[in-house]
Write an enzyme that holds these catalytic residues in place. Structure first.
Site, PDB file in Angstrom:
ATOM      1  N   TYR A  66      -3.117 -18.635   9.836  1.00  0.00           N
ATOM      2  CA  TYR A  66      -1.651 -18.040   9.445  1.00  0.00           C
ATOM      3  C   TYR A  66      -1.732 -17.116   8.138  1.00  0.00           C
ATOM      4  CZ  TYR A  66       0.317 -20.784  12.986  1.00  0.00           C
ATOM      5  OH  TYR A  66       0.821 -21.151  14.300  1.00  0.00           O
ATOM      6  N   ASP A 103       7.919 -13.425  12.839  1.00  0.00           N
ATOM      7  CA  ASP A 103       7.550 -12.377  11.952  1.00  0.00           C
ATOM      8  C   ASP A 103       8.586 -11.855  11.123  1.00  0.00           C
ATOM      9  OD1 ASP A 103       8.785 -10.607  14.003  1.00  0.00           O
ATOM     10  OD2 ASP A 103       7.072 -10.187  14.818  1.00  0.00           O
ATOM     11  N   HIS A 118      11.416 -20.435  16.910  1.00  0.00           N
ATOM     12  CA  HIS A 118      10.036 -20.998  16.632  1.00  0.00           C
ATOM     13  C   HIS A 118       9.720 -20.818  15.136  1.00  0.00           C
ATOM     14  CE1 HIS A 118       8.630 -20.304  21.051  1.00  0.00           C
ATOM     15  NE2 HIS A 118       9.491 -21.324  20.863  1.00  0.00           N
ATOM     16  N   GLY A 186      10.233  -8.305  26.124  1.00  0.00           N
ATOM     17  CA  GLY A 186       8.825  -8.467  25.501  1.00  0.00           C
ATOM     18  C   GLY A 186       8.583 -10.017  25.440  1.00  0.00           C
ATOM     19  N   ASN A 212      10.062  -5.225  29.953  1.00  0.00           N
ATOM     20  CA  ASN A 212       8.444  -5.763  29.759  1.00  0.00           C
ATOM     21  C   ASN A 212       7.801  -4.638  30.740  1.00  0.00           C
ATOM     22  OD1 ASN A 212       6.206  -7.155  29.877  1.00  0.00           O
ATOM     23  ND2 ASN A 212       7.336  -9.056  29.349  1.00  0.00           N
ATOM     24  N   PRO A 213       6.512  -4.411  30.138  1.00  0.00           N
ATOM     25  CA  PRO A 213       5.797  -3.454  31.094  1.00  0.00           C
ATOM     26  C   PRO A 213       4.980  -4.148  32.112  1.00  0.00           C
ATOM     27  CG  PRO A 213       4.950  -3.589  28.823  1.00  0.00           C
ATOM     28  CD  PRO A 213       6.294  -4.303  28.876  1.00  0.00           C
TER      29      PRO A 213
HETATM   30  C1  BJW Z   1       5.736  -5.962  25.823  1.00  0.00           C
HETATM   31  C2  BJW Z   1       5.004  -5.025  25.076  1.00  0.00           C
HETATM   32  C3  BJW Z   1       5.941  -3.874  24.782  1.00  0.00           C
HETATM   33  C4  BJW Z   1       3.528  -6.565  25.428  1.00  0.00           C
HETATM   34  N1  BJW Z   1       7.173  -3.757  25.017  1.00  0.00           N
HETATM   35  N2  BJW Z   1       6.924  -5.939  25.866  1.00  0.00           N
HETATM   36  C5  BJW Z   1       8.186 -27.708  30.476  1.00  0.00           C
HETATM   37  C6  BJW Z   1       7.159 -27.522  31.266  1.00  0.00           C
HETATM   38  C7  BJW Z   1       5.812 -27.445  31.275  1.00  0.00           C
HETATM   39  C8  BJW Z   1       5.459 -27.517  29.693  1.00  0.00           C
HETATM   40  C9  BJW Z   1       6.396 -27.805  29.019  1.00  0.00           C
HETATM   41  C10 BJW Z   1       7.715 -27.884  29.129  1.00  0.00           C
HETATM   42  N3  BJW Z   1       8.401 -28.269  28.166  1.00  0.00           N
HETATM   43  C11 BJW Z   1       7.848 -28.248  27.065  1.00  0.00           C
HETATM   44  C12 BJW Z   1       6.360 -27.967  27.416  1.00  0.00           C
HETATM   45  C13 BJW Z   1       5.254 -27.880  26.616  1.00  0.00           C
HETATM   46  C14 BJW Z   1       5.215 -26.395  25.889  1.00  0.00           C
HETATM   47  C15 BJW Z   1       5.011 -25.350  26.856  1.00  0.00           C
HETATM   48  O1  BJW Z   1       6.104 -24.771  27.005  1.00  0.00           O
HETATM   49  N4  BJW Z   1       4.043 -25.083  27.505  1.00  0.00           N
HETATM   50  C16 BJW Z   1       3.788 -23.808  28.202  1.00  0.00           C
HETATM   51  C17 BJW Z   1       2.558 -23.223  27.828  1.00  0.00           C
HETATM   52  C18 BJW Z   1       3.942 -24.537  29.698  1.00  0.00           C
HETATM   53  N5  BJW Z   1       6.359 -26.327  24.930  1.00  0.00           N
HETATM   54  C19 BJW Z   1       6.473 -26.797  23.796  1.00  0.00           C
HETATM   55  O2  BJW Z   1       5.414 -27.829  23.443  1.00  0.00           O
HETATM   56  C20 BJW Z   1       7.676 -26.635  22.893  1.00  0.00           C
HETATM   57  N6  BJW Z   1       8.033 -28.041  22.529  1.00  0.00           N
HETATM   58  C21 BJW Z   1       8.942 -28.426  23.266  1.00  0.00           C
HETATM   59  O3  BJW Z   1       9.325 -28.449  24.428  1.00  0.00           O
HETATM   60  O4  BJW Z   1       8.982 -29.737  22.502  1.00  0.00           O
HETATM   61  C22 BJW Z   1       9.370 -31.144  23.266  1.00  0.00           C
HETATM   62  C23 BJW Z   1       8.007 -31.328  24.688  1.00  0.00           C
HETATM   63  C24 BJW Z   1       7.066 -31.114  23.958  1.00  0.00           C
HETATM   64  C25 BJW Z   1       6.147 -31.595  24.941  1.00  0.00           C
HETATM   65  C26 BJW Z   1       6.216 -31.752  26.332  1.00  0.00           C
HETATM   66  C27 BJW Z   1       7.623 -31.870  26.758  1.00  0.00           C
HETATM   67  C28 BJW Z   1       8.665 -31.558  25.922  1.00  0.00           C
HETATM   68  C29 BJW Z   1       7.193 -25.802  21.608  1.00  0.00           C
HETATM   69  C30 BJW Z   1       6.844 -24.353  21.677  1.00  0.00           C
HETATM   70  C31 BJW Z   1       6.669 -23.883  20.619  1.00  0.00           C
HETATM   71  C32 BJW Z   1       5.670 -22.387  20.925  1.00  0.00           C
HETATM   72  N7  BJW Z   1       5.089 -21.892  19.778  1.00  0.00           N
HETATM   73  C33 BJW Z   1       4.548 -20.802  19.800  1.00  0.00           C
HETATM   74  C34 BJW Z   1       3.643 -20.584  18.434  1.00  0.00           C
HETATM   75  C35 BJW Z   1       4.548 -20.263  17.011  1.00  0.00           C
HETATM   76  C36 BJW Z   1       4.013 -20.192  15.805  1.00  0.00           C
HETATM   77  C37 BJW Z   1       3.212 -18.859  15.828  1.00  0.00           C
HETATM   78  O5  BJW Z   1       3.461 -18.085  15.944  1.00  0.00           O
HETATM   79  O6  BJW Z   1       1.829 -19.163  15.370  1.00  0.00           O
HETATM   80  O7  BJW Z   1       5.357 -19.686  20.178  1.00  0.00           O
HETATM   81  S1  BJW Z   1       3.245 -20.487  21.188  1.00  0.00           S
HETATM   82  C38 BJW Z   1       3.494 -18.621  21.439  1.00  0.00           C
HETATM   83  O8  BJW Z   1       4.200 -18.618  22.521  1.00  0.00           O
HETATM   84  C39 BJW Z   1       4.633 -18.394  20.340  1.00  0.00           C
HETATM   85  C40 BJW Z   1       5.500 -17.307  20.988  1.00  0.00           C
HETATM   86  O9  BJW Z   1       6.866 -17.410  20.314  1.00  0.00           O
HETATM   87  C41 BJW Z   1       5.615 -18.180  22.293  1.00  0.00           C
HETATM   88  C42 BJW Z   1       5.991 -17.201  23.641  1.00  0.00           C
HETATM   89  O10 BJW Z   1       5.040 -16.283  23.720  1.00  0.00           O
HETATM   90  P1  BJW Z   1       5.688 -14.709  23.945  1.00  0.00           P
HETATM   91  O11 BJW Z   1       6.405 -14.300  22.914  1.00  0.00           O
HETATM   92  O12 BJW Z   1       6.297 -14.611  25.418  1.00  0.00           O
HETATM   93  O13 BJW Z   1       4.351 -13.758  24.014  1.00  0.00           O
HETATM   94  P2  BJW Z   1       3.291 -13.764  24.990  1.00  0.00           P
HETATM   95  O14 BJW Z   1       2.054 -13.100  24.190  1.00  0.00           O
HETATM   96  O15 BJW Z   1       3.225 -14.699  26.163  1.00  0.00           O
HETATM   97  O16 BJW Z   1       3.882 -12.413  25.929  1.00  0.00           O
HETATM   98  C43 BJW Z   1       4.115 -11.103  25.437  1.00  0.00           C
HETATM   99  C44 BJW Z   1       4.650 -10.376  26.385  1.00  0.00           C
HETATM  100  O17 BJW Z   1       5.098  -9.047  25.901  1.00  0.00           O
HETATM  101  C45 BJW Z   1       3.873 -10.136  27.805  1.00  0.00           C
HETATM  102  O18 BJW Z   1       4.747 -10.195  28.862  1.00  0.00           O
HETATM  103  C46 BJW Z   1       3.697  -8.680  27.560  1.00  0.00           C
HETATM  104  O19 BJW Z   1       3.583  -7.736  28.922  1.00  0.00           O
HETATM  105  C47 BJW Z   1       4.957  -8.119  26.841  1.00  0.00           C
HETATM  106  N8  BJW Z   1       4.652  -6.788  26.018  1.00  0.00           N
HETATM  107  N9  BJW Z   1       3.704  -5.254  24.977  1.00  0.00           N
HETATM  108  C48 BJW Z   1       7.582  -4.874  25.774  1.00  0.00           C
HETATM  109  N10 BJW Z   1       5.289  -2.821  23.923  1.00  0.00           N
END
Ligand code: BJW
Length: 263
Positions: A66, A103, A118, A186, A212-213
């Site tokens: 971090y 960020d 988040h 994104g 999204n690309p």
């Molecule tokens: C571009 C581009 C350009 C590139 N222009 N686009 C139901 C079903 C199954 C699982 C769960 C569920 N409910 C909860 C869960 C568990 C879990 C979860 O969702 N897991 C999944 C992996 C399935 N969720 C949680 O645990 C959440 N808590 C919760 O629900 O509590 C209750 C609970 C818990 C457990 C079980 C059930 C209920 C909390 C989620 C917290 C996520 N935290 C993070 C880290 C934050 C801190 C840090 O920054 O370090 O958040 S993980 C990470 O993923 C971060 C992001 O905000 C998040 C989303 O990612 P994002 O932003 O979509 O990024 P990418 O990299 O995935 O995608 C980038 C995209 O950009 C791509 O599509 C590219 O194509 C695109 N792109 N260039 C436009 N120029």
């Protein structure tokens, strides 16, 4: 390349919600999560670092990860995608920017109504008490210790398995249920509960637009898909809808879906 029907729709839009993810900050130089990581962290998966268990297992490793990211986000600048979103806020009666990003780049670009699902990487809190710690209260150890209780300090972000801030999530859900237009920009649309927001908007009749690309689980359900980097697509959209540029073709419109959304 903004479809003419989308331009017309947006010119009459009153309530817009935009959900953003890491892709919006990619053009600022902030690595996304599910694409290749850079530098020191190539050997780790974010899923193995962004959990309370990982922190308790190896607090120094997680704190260092971090620290590296904090330094990065303070050194980069908002990009044209961030600025375009800040500009749209000026044209729309009710505009809500819901971000998964930690960020702070939306705020630095001038967006006001931002819901941080988040958390924010630049804030620090006590792992045990959850209380925020003011800058300067961190002592020299790695990780530093809470000045009140001596517990470990951690970034004020939401890790896997942790609950999102309930009031922020409630406001985001409310906005998604009542908007006329929902943008998903994104984000891989995989991480819950944020990923459920566009589906909530769809259920309530909103026109859903994806920028999204790459394809995501949402792509086939969006009324409009604008495939490209947000730093290019969003400024073009602002020019087309609120500027002086004339509308172009309708090739990215999924007409059946859009009509279904309005029924
Ligand atoms: C571009 C581009 C350009 C590139 N222009 N686009 C139901 C079903 C199954 C699982 C769960 C569920 N409910 C909860 C869960 C568990 C879990 C979860 O969702 N897991 C999944 C992996 C399935 N969720 C949680 O645990 C959440 N808590 C919760 O629900 O509590 C209750 C609970 C818990 C457990 C079980 C059930 C209920 C909390 C989620 C917290 C996520 N935290 C993070 C880290 C934050 C801190 C840090 O920054 O370090 O958040 S993980 C990470 O993923 C971060 C992001 O905000 C998040 C989303 O990612 P994002 O932003 O979509 O990024 P990418 O990299 O995935 O995608 C980038 C995209 O950009 C791509 O599509 C590219 O194509 C695109 N792109 N260039 C436009 N120029």
């Amino acid at each position: 390349m903004i479809p003419a029907t989308l331009i017309t729709h947006l010119q009459a839009a009153r309530r817009i919600v935009v959900l953003t993810g890491a892709g919006v900050s990619a053009e600022s130089g902030v690595p996304t999560f599910r694409e290749a990581q850079t530098g020191l962290w190539t050997r780790y998966r974010p899923e193995d670092l962004a959990t309370p268990e990982a922190f308790l297992r190896n607090p120094k490793l997680i704190w260092d990860w971090y620290s590296w990211r904090k330094k990065l986000v303070t050194e980069v600048q908002p990009n044209p995608g961030h600025y375009a979103l800040a500009e749209i806020e000026n044209y729309i009666a009710t505009f809500t920017l819901v971000t998964q990003n930690v960020d702070g780049l939306h705020q630095r670009a001038g967006s006001h109504n931002v819901l941080e699902l988040h958390g924010n990487i630049l804030r620090t809190k006590c792992f045990d008490e959850g209380t925020l710690v003011a800058k300067g209260d961190e002592n020299g150890s790695v990780p530093p210790r809470c000045p009140r209780c001596g517990g470990l300090l951690r970034p004020d972000v939401v890790w896997f398995g942790e609950l999102l801030p309930s009031d922020v999530l409630r406001q985001a859900m409310q906005a998604a249920q009542t908007c006329d237009t929902f943008f998903s920009v994104g984000t891989s649309a995989l991480v819950q509960p944020a990923a459920a927001l566009p589906w909530l908007a769809l259920e309530h009749g909103a026109v859903v637009v994806e920028v999204n690309p790459q394809a995501t689980p949402l792509t086939d359900h969006a009324a409009y898909v604008l495939p490209g980097p947000s730093g290019v697509v969003l400024p073009e959209l602002v020019r087309a809808v609120w500027g002086k540029n004339s509308p172009s073709t309708d090739e990215n419109h999924h007409p059946g879906r859009s009509e279904a959304n309005h029924s």
